[in-house]
Scaffold this active site. Structure first.
Site, PDB file in Angstrom:
ATOM      1  N   LYS A  69      -8.010  -0.451  -9.602  1.00  0.00           N
ATOM      2  CA  LYS A  69      -8.511  -1.207  -8.519  1.00  0.00           C
ATOM      3  C   LYS A  69      -9.917  -0.563  -8.213  1.00  0.00           C
ATOM      4  CE  LYS A  69      -7.785  -2.866  -3.832  1.00  0.00           C
ATOM      5  NZ  LYS A  69      -7.993  -2.307  -2.836  1.00  0.00           N
ATOM      6  N   SER A 118       0.683  -1.408   0.143  1.00  0.00           N
ATOM      7  CA  SER A 118       0.094  -0.038   0.024  1.00  0.00           C
ATOM      8  C   SER A 118       0.873   1.269   0.056  1.00  0.00           C
ATOM      9  CB  SER A 118      -0.938  -0.073   1.239  1.00  0.00           C
ATOM     10  OG  SER A 118      -1.685   1.225   1.549  1.00  0.00           O
ATOM     11  N   TYR A 128      -2.371   5.429  -4.115  1.00  0.00           N
ATOM     12  CA  TYR A 128      -3.137   6.539  -3.873  1.00  0.00           C
ATOM     13  C   TYR A 128      -2.627   7.464  -4.623  1.00  0.00           C
ATOM     14  CZ  TYR A 128      -5.908   3.684  -0.292  1.00  0.00           C
ATOM     15  OH  TYR A 128      -6.505   2.669   0.293  1.00  0.00           O
ATOM     16  N   THR A 150      -5.713   2.589  -7.143  1.00  0.00           N
ATOM     17  CA  THR A 150      -7.022   2.295  -6.470  1.00  0.00           C
ATOM     18  C   THR A 150      -7.792   3.748  -6.332  1.00  0.00           C
ATOM     19  OG1 THR A 150      -5.818   1.146  -4.613  1.00  0.00           O
ATOM     20  CG2 THR A 150      -7.996   2.067  -4.224  1.00  0.00           C
ATOM     21  N   HIS A 210     -13.577  -2.347  -2.230  1.00  0.00           N
ATOM     22  CA  HIS A 210     -12.718  -1.926  -1.159  1.00  0.00           C
ATOM     23  C   HIS A 210     -12.977  -2.725   0.115  1.00  0.00           C
ATOM     24  CE1 HIS A 210      -9.422   1.004  -0.569  1.00  0.00           C
ATOM     25  NE2 HIS A 210      -9.562   0.788   0.802  1.00  0.00           N
TER      26      HIS A 210
HETATM   27  C1  FNR Z   1      -7.834  -2.132   2.863  1.00  0.00           C
HETATM   28  N1  FNR Z   1      -7.498  -1.764   1.580  1.00  0.00           N
HETATM   29  C2  FNR Z   1      -6.974  -1.158   0.893  1.00  0.00           C
HETATM   30  N2  FNR Z   1      -6.980  -0.933  -0.450  1.00  0.00           N
HETATM   31  C3  FNR Z   1      -5.900  -0.247  -1.132  1.00  0.00           C
HETATM   32  O1  FNR Z   1      -5.864  -0.012  -2.283  1.00  0.00           O
HETATM   33  N3  FNR Z   1      -4.949   0.516  -0.184  1.00  0.00           N
HETATM   34  C4  FNR Z   1      -4.862   0.526   1.069  1.00  0.00           C
HETATM   35  O2  FNR Z   1      -3.796   1.014   1.692  1.00  0.00           O
HETATM   36  C5  FNR Z   1      -5.926  -0.171   1.504  1.00  0.00           C
HETATM   37  N4  FNR Z   1      -5.810  -0.370   3.056  1.00  0.00           N
HETATM   38  C6  FNR Z   1      -6.619  -1.137   3.787  1.00  0.00           C
HETATM   39  C7  FNR Z   1      -6.640  -1.580   5.149  1.00  0.00           C
HETATM   40  C8  FNR Z   1      -7.643  -2.224   5.674  1.00  0.00           C
HETATM   41  C9  FNR Z   1      -7.569  -2.497   7.103  1.00  0.00           C
HETATM   42  C10 FNR Z   1      -8.459  -3.062   4.925  1.00  0.00           C
HETATM   43  C11 FNR Z   1      -9.588  -4.119   5.317  1.00  0.00           C
HETATM   44  C12 FNR Z   1      -8.583  -2.938   3.597  1.00  0.00           C
HETATM   45  C13 FNR Z   1      -8.814  -2.519   0.586  1.00  0.00           C
HETATM   46  C14 FNR Z   1      -8.108  -4.077   0.276  1.00  0.00           C
HETATM   47  O3  FNR Z   1      -7.122  -3.851  -0.569  1.00  0.00           O
HETATM   48  C15 FNR Z   1      -9.326  -4.918  -0.164  1.00  0.00           C
HETATM   49  O4  FNR Z   1      -9.926  -4.304  -1.224  1.00  0.00           O
HETATM   50  C16 FNR Z   1     -10.267  -5.255   0.899  1.00  0.00           C
HETATM   51  O5  FNR Z   1      -9.851  -5.708   1.852  1.00  0.00           O
HETATM   52  C17 FNR Z   1     -11.043  -6.522   0.198  1.00  0.00           C
HETATM   53  O6  FNR Z   1     -12.138  -6.684   1.079  1.00  0.00           O
HETATM   54  P1  FNR Z   1     -11.888  -8.004   2.182  1.00  0.00           P
HETATM   55  O7  FNR Z   1     -12.007  -9.427   1.296  1.00  0.00           O
HETATM   56  O8  FNR Z   1     -10.730  -7.873   2.893  1.00  0.00           O
HETATM   57  O9  FNR Z   1     -13.109  -7.931   2.887  1.00  0.00           O
END
Ligand code: FNR
Length: 376
Positions: free
Chosen positions: A249, A119, A141, A167, A273
């Site tokens: 994404k 990330s 980001y 993203t 997300h």
């Molecule tokens: C994320 N996700 C996320 N996505 C991204 O592009 N950059 C990021 O920094 C983060 N940070 C992040 C932190 C936390 C705690 C979570 C739970 C999620 C989203 C992640 O990449 C992904 O899309 C989701 O976690 C998918 O959902 P599930 O399967 O984990 O429920």
């Protein structure tokens, strides 16, 4: 076999092998702040729940005498040969759940040969994670400051990150009551902020270092990284900065997927997300078949949001994904037992996927199609 043998010696797995129940175990054993940060979603949590309900609506119809003894999970995604159709989703600020943060995650992923997507808001720098080895992609980001963007991407490229995941769904933060109620204090730990603002060009924009004036650094970061909705025509800016594959994404509409193809992108991640952005948005799995049908094989289609078990991976692949991004479960593993915890969770997923694929009557991910599922 390993678990049976350990059992003979009286040793049990470090924590549950039931990936669907992992969240419950994490809720019981992790500090509330760390758990809440991972488990939380946008608004009422409707989309987060919908993500799971969508998986539960699809049923696998197993086939018998299918000669599925020899199975092969390997898959090629954007030129990377993966041992299984699984990547680690980008999860930011991982020292919130464990002091080793992304370093532990990177080591566990590397030991299994699965790519980790780092990330932009990681607790450890792109360079530090590169030292853990393994295949790595970088998640962006997209900041409004073009020089900061160039610096971040240049550092990732130099540190050996191959694909870029941009993203799109979090150009401003969703309304997340669980984090808001705690005023985001989990982001502060004994070491300072869990996102250390390490990019030198970003730091050069500040009058004082983040260590001297954290609120000013935080405001500068927010003004650069949130509230910045770019347009499709601006994707060419990223092409100039990144020579490797680019994946978008957060795609949830077939028209956006077609635009990604028209813009010359290499892949998309169908994702909401994990229900952390638009409360009330449709389940990611419900968006997948239409999007996969709209783009065919003109672009690589990846998927996340709600994947928990091996059976879930099979369902997502059958409905059109080439591979899945695995999210929250590995963060729970990290919180429960650091690097070993991440490895335990990933090994459970891979083993369950391997077993379920065979028991369903299939040998490779490429054999999976909607015909193996029934809705009901
Ligand atoms: C994320 N996700 C996320 N996505 C991204 O592009 N950059 C990021 O920094 C983060 N940070 C992040 C932190 C936390 C705690 C979570 C739970 C999620 C989203 C992640 O990449 C992904 O899309 C989701 O976690 C998918 O959902 P599930 O399967 O984990 O429920």
């Amino acid at each position: 076999s390993e678990i049976y043998l350990h059992g003979l010696a009286g040793t049990k797995p470090p924590f549950t092998t039931d990936l669907a129940a992992l969240e419950e175990e994490a809720a019981a054993r992790l500090p509330e702040d760390g758990f809440g940060y991972v488990a939380g979603g946008a608004g009422s949590g409707a989309t987060m729940r919908a993500n799971r309900e969508a998986f539960d609506r699809w049923k696998i119809v197993p086939r018998m005498l299918a000669e599925a003894t020899d199975r092969d999970l390997t898959t090629t995604v954007l030129g990377d040969e993966l041992p299984a159709p699984v990547l680690l989703a980008p999860i930011g600020a991982q020292t919130i759940v464990h002091p080793d943060g992304e370093l532990a995650t990177a080591r566990a992923a590397a030991s299994l040969g699965l790519p980790m997507i780092l990330s932009t808001v990681s607790s450890h720098s792109v360079e530090a994670i590169a030292e853990a080895g393994g295949s790595r992609w970088f998640q962006l980001y997209w900041p409004s400051d073009a020089e900061v963007c160039a610096s971040i991407l240049g550092r990732a490229r130099n540190a050996g990150y191959t694909a870029l995941v941009v993203t799109l769904d979090t150009w401003t933060m969703g309304w997340r009551p669980r984090d808001l109620d705690r005023a985001y204090v989990p982001f502060l730990n004994g070491e300072g902020l869990a996102i250390p603002f390490s990019d030198p060009v970003f730091r050069s924009r500040l009058a004082k270092s983040p260590e001297e004036d954290l609120p000013a650094a935080m405001l500068a970061w927010m003004s650069m990284f949130t509230g910045t909705d770019f347009g499709w025509h601006q994707l060419s800016l990223l092409r100039e900065l990144w020579s490797g594959p680019i994946v978008l994404k957060g795609v949830q509409h077939a028209d956006d997927a077609r635009r990604a193809v028209d813009a010359g992108m290499d892949g998309i991640v169908v994702s909401n997300h994990g229900g952390r952005q638009v409360d009330g948005a449709l389940a990611a799995l419900d968006a997948l078949p239409t999007i996969a049908g709209a783009v065919g094989d003109r672009i690589e289609v990846l998927f996340d949001s709600g994947v928990r078990t091996g059976a879930d991976v099979i369902k997502a692949l059958a409905l059109g994904a080439k591979a899945v991004l695995y999210g929250r479960p590995y963060a729970y593993g990290l919180g429960l037992a650091g690097e070993d915890g991440v490895r335990h969770v990933l090994r459970c997923l891979l083993a369950e996927l391997y077993i379920t694929l065979g028991l369903a009557g299939y040998r490779t991910p490429s054999e999976l199609s909607p015909s193996l599922l029934r809705r009901g």
